[in-house]
Scaffold this active site. Sequence first.
Site: not given
Length: 307
Positions: A99, A126, A128, A130, A143, A229, A231, A274
Amino acid sequence: MTALPVSIIGVPTDVGAGTRGASMGPEALRIAGIVKAIGQFGLAVKDCGNLPGPTNPDLPAVNGFRHMSEVVAWNRSLHDAVYVELRGESLPIILGGDHCLAIGSISAVARRCRETGKKLRVLWFDAHADFNTATMTPSGNIHGMPVACLCGYGPSRLTEIGGHVPAISPQEIRLIGIRSVDAGEKCFLAEIGIEVFDMRYVDEVGMRRTMEQALAGICSETHLHVSLDVDFLDPEIAPGVGTTVRGGPTYREAQLCMEMVADTGRLCSLDIAELNPALDRRNMTAELAVDLVESLFGKSTLMRMHQ
């Protein structure tokens, strides 16, 4: 939905990640049929192939960053490639890759929006935030830093890629599905004022209300960029990522997100990041990602009337 021709750009690298394997993501998405899936909507689809770039040296962090030179090289290359497609009135789809690549793609989108006078809205799906910096993260994996870099917080070699610092303002981005945030990030996000729809918020108000708020204010003059992303998804349905976090959106919640984006008719660029085939099961995560892309481009169960 958009009638723009689509340009697919593969970025086979995992230099920004802590786990190897995302470099195989572009081919996994092609094997899962992403070109055919988009073409079924009557759009012209051009697969530009994969960008070349440096290999992953798999070295420890230096001054708080892992693989800085390699990350810069990949993102500069991607920025230039995305900018060319945007100037050619195409809709670029970036197949990652980790990412960190969103620094290159979104800085190009923001640059083009400044030139054309369009408003920018970035939806960042996402697990996360980030929003790390070198002083907040022990790993140094870039990332975990792209949102911070895009908002101007990071090394100049990354924040200046699009020729304007910051590339975007915090008011132009919405983080959705977040459920893993470092302690320093929590304070930093609150200080900067980025709008975050974490999974508790989704649980409390539902995904429909969440997306209505994330999409509020979008108009015919808005360039809508989706940075997905994988995830973001619950690992039960999407195991093929290096940084799984339990408690993510279900299949239907994720589909609703994409369908509501499609309803706006304003999707103009897309990252898929990702995907790690080395950790996947029979390419199921790649196939799910392609399924979501179909919904982004207008696939629905029934014909719906939009107001």
